[in-house]
Design a protein around this motif. Structure first.
Motif, mmCIF file in Angstrom:
data_model
loop_
_atom_site.group_PDB
_atom_site.id
_atom_site.type_symbol
_atom_site.label_atom_id
_atom_site.label_comp_id
_atom_site.label_asym_id
_atom_site.label_seq_id
_atom_site.Cartn_x
_atom_site.Cartn_y
_atom_site.Cartn_z
ATOM 1 N N UNK A 107 -3.159 -5.574 3.933
ATOM 2 C CA UNK A 107 -3.242 -6.163 2.596
ATOM 3 C C UNK A 107 -2.622 -5.237 1.553
ATOM 4 N N UNK A 108 -2.934 -3.933 1.645
ATOM 5 C CA UNK A 108 -2.401 -2.989 0.649
ATOM 6 C C UNK A 108 -0.874 -2.946 0.726
ATOM 7 N N UNK B 39 -1.435 7.674 6.788
ATOM 8 C CA UNK B 39 -1.644 6.258 6.478
ATOM 9 C C UNK B 39 -2.310 6.096 5.107
ATOM 10 N N UNK B 40 -3.325 6.910 4.867
ATOM 11 C CA UNK B 40 -4.041 6.811 3.597
ATOM 12 C C UNK B 40 -3.135 7.251 2.444
ATOM 13 N N UNK B 47 -0.068 1.979 -3.927
ATOM 14 C CA UNK B 47 -0.867 1.433 -5.022
ATOM 15 C C UNK B 47 -0.723 2.220 -6.320
ATOM 16 N N UNK B 48 -0.149 3.428 -6.231
ATOM 17 C CA UNK B 48 -0.069 4.315 -7.393
ATOM 18 C C UNK B 48 0.571 3.654 -8.624
ATOM 19 N N UNK B 49 1.726 2.963 -8.477
ATOM 20 C CA UNK B 49 2.314 2.346 -9.675
ATOM 21 C C UNK B 49 1.378 1.349 -10.346
ATOM 22 N N UNK B 50 0.603 0.597 -9.547
ATOM 23 C CA UNK B 50 -0.333 -0.366 -10.144
ATOM 24 C C UNK B 50 -1.463 0.364 -10.862
ATOM 25 N N UNK B 283 -7.451 -14.886 -0.551
ATOM 26 C CA UNK B 283 -6.755 -15.525 0.575
ATOM 27 C C UNK B 283 -5.929 -14.548 1.394
ATOM 28 N N UNK B 284 -6.210 -13.252 1.310
ATOM 29 C CA UNK B 284 -5.304 -12.291 1.962
ATOM 30 C C UNK B 284 -5.240 -12.490 3.471
#
Lengths: 297, 298
Positions: A107-108, B39-40, B47-50, B283-284
């Protein structure tokens, strides 16, 4: 009874009729009309005047058009290589059994693909703003550079930023496609390789990659078609220094909807169409040739 | 004596074996830790830009210019106020919703209708026409854009939503997808029994086939919705009134109108991302499963 059945099958035309009706009016009609317009000079208000091949002659001498082709290709290559590498690496990792919370990671990584391309363009333009963007603040805080980098002052860096938007937006999609391909490889092949004493790296090279070939071809072809048409994100970045981030579709947009040269814009549209068709055919032909070579060896 | 030495040897080799296994386990444990960290880290960078967008949206312009911002600030409302004073962003939101919902509904209905038509009726031109539909998927979207503009202008449809909604009925991917669904999910025997009961063909489609295809239609709906929601070039060309524009065009105009007001720009793009986060959160599983299933079909 038999005659009734044959009669019924003709109802099918009624079911598909609306689809084709809309196709002819809103799709094929405009395409043919664009073709006609590409032989005319039309600024939007007067009636189009026929000028023969003049627009196409102009297209072949338009250095900015060739520059836009070059820019689009450079941006595509800069984005596709890291994109597929990252996608494949992540897919191989996420295919491992010991990874927990797979769905969260799917998802990410897929999430950026759903975000509006225009928003992505604005977001990156803001982040890479040289005075106010957070990109410079982060690399200066980490001590990588002393002075802020003026990203949009260098043609190459500007292209790299547009490429990184595309990369960021599409690596997750390609990762999911690769994962689907990995899951379709039968488990016993790996077991047999393990019995034969192959290590992880060998199985990846000898089993996984060859069996992923069809999936890799699919991503290559779709990304060629998509990559040649990039517009929303680079439009938000702007034309860049020395027009370095002006893509083919941006050039079309500027001609038709900024300068109101509709006839010439239509000629550009057909030029782009030919280029995409050639690029698609070329990538299909490349994969065929490799198939033949491998078949012989 | 002899027995003893044998058992000693055996136990020694066992020990060796054990320690080797342990070493291997330790090595693969270490490898696993490294892979987890990578992975993390990758997820964090993704996600950093968001995160940066959400955080920066809550700060005053003076702070945005001066420092690296990592924690939420208190200027969200100010930034938002300056944004909505100039750009009717919620109007754009509503416009997007109107266009997207109607186009998705039309796209789904006609994709199902024509997909069902190709699947269940063995008319003479079925094969060639279906091949033709697949071929149209290869046509790039911008090819006819200028003719589209000019024709819509001639029909008097410019500056209305019709040119953005009606063409949704012609979705080659949707047709292809729902034809396959009709092939597998709608048994011919049920249609025959409907015919015996005296339903006409359209009634059979509405009462028997459509309910059976509903789960797949819902899935396709998510993708049509997202595609339409993100559309930019077509509405920008077709619509002249700023108040009629959907969200992406409004976002682009935020960029132009607030050239140095970064706080307002960040709030604008944040508003456009939030609904996507909500749809995705709901809905992912379905979305991801279908991207993967779609990849294998090709």
């Amino acid at each position: 009874m038999f005659a009734g059945k044959i009669d019924k099958s003709r109802y099918g035309y009624l079911f598909i009729a609306p689809f084709f009706l809309v196709f002819f009016i809103f799709d094929l009609g405009p395409i043919l009309y664009s073709f006609y317009l590409s032989f005319t000079d039309w600024s939007g208000f007067d009636t189009p005047s026929f000028v023969g091949l003049a627009n196409y002659e102009r297209l072949l001498q338009d250095t900015l058009f060739f520059k836009s082709i070059y820019n689009t290709l450079v941006i595509w290559i800069l984005s596709i290589i890291p994109q597929l590498t990252i996608a494949l690496t992540l897919a191989l990792i996420l295919h491992e059994k010991f990874i927990r919370g797979k769905h969260l990671f799917h998802a990410i990584f897929y999430f950026p693909n759903m975000v509006t391309p225009v928003t992505m363009g604005v977001l990156f333009a803001l982040i890479f703003d040289w005075q106010n963007g957070s990109a410079n603040k982060i690399i200066m805080a980490l001590g990588i550079v002393d002075d802020p980098v003026n990203w949009f002052n260098s043609p190459f860096l500007a292209q790299l930023i547009v490429a990184s938007i595309l990369m960021w937006q599409w690596f997750g999609f390609n990762m999911l496609v690769f994962l689907a391909g990995l899951q379709s490889i039968p488990e016993d092949l790996y077991e047999a390789a393990e019995i034969d004493g192959a290590n992880k790296f060998q199985t990846a090279i000898k089993i996984t990659l060859p069996l992923l070939r069809p999936v890799l071809i699919f991503t290559m072809i779709t990304s060629v078609i998509g990559g040649m048409q990039i517009f929303d994100q680079p439009l938000m970045i702007g034309k860049g220094p020395e027009n370095s981030t002006l893509t083919m579709v941006m050039h079309l947009y500027e001609a038709a909807f900024v300068r109101y040269e509709y006839g010439y814009g239509a000629a550009i549209a057909y030029g782009i169409f030919v280029l995409i068709a050639v690029a698609t055919a070329f990538s299909m032909w490349m994969t065929k040739i490799r198939e033949k070579k491998e078949g012989v060896s | 004596m002899r027995n003893n030495s044998i058992s000693a040897m055996a136990s020694r080799s066992e020990e060796q074996h054990d320690s080797e296994i342990r070493r291997n386990q330790r090595k693969s444990f270490l490898a696993k830790i490294i892979i987890w960290i990578l992975l993390i880290l990758a997820a964090g960078i993704c996600l950093l830009p968001f995160y940066s967008m959400m955080i920066t949206a809550t700060h005053a312009n003076a702070d945005i210019t001066r420092k690296l911002l990592l924690t939420p600030g208190s200027h969200l409302i100010d930034n938002y106020q300056r944004l909505v004073d100039v750009v009717p962003i919620w109007r754009g939101f509503l416009n997007s919703l109107i266009i997207t919902v109607s186009a998705t509904a039309i796209g789904l209905y006609f994709s199902a209708l024509s997909g069902y038509g190709f699947s269940k009726f063995n008319f003479k031109w079925n094969g060639p026409l279906f091949a033709f539909v697949l071929a149209t998927m290869m046509i790039p979207g911008q090819l006819g854009i200028i003719g589209f503009f000019k024709l819509m202008n001639m029909f008097g449809l410019i500056n209305t939503y019709w040119p953005l909604i009606v063409p949704a009925a012609n979705n080659a991917f949707g047709l292809f997808f729902l034809k396959q669904v009709a092939d597998s999910a709608v048994p011919k025997e049920l249609l025959e029994s409907g015919r015996i009961d005296g339903c006409n063909e359209l009634q059979i489609f509405h009462r028997i086939a459509l309910p059976l295809m509903t789960p797949a239609i819902a899935t396709l709906g998510i993708f049509l919705f997202i595609g339409k929601w993100n559309e930019f070039l077509q509405p920008m060309i077709i619509l002249f009134d700023n108040s009629l524009q959907p969200l992406p065009v409004m976002i682009a105009s935020v960029r132009n109108q607030f050239s140095v007001d970064y706080g307002a720009q960040y709030v604008g793009i944040a508003i456009s991302v939030v609904p996507i986060i909500i749809v995705f959160a709901l809905a992912s599983k379905k979305i991801i499963g279908n991207v993967m299933a779609g990849a294998l079909k090709q």
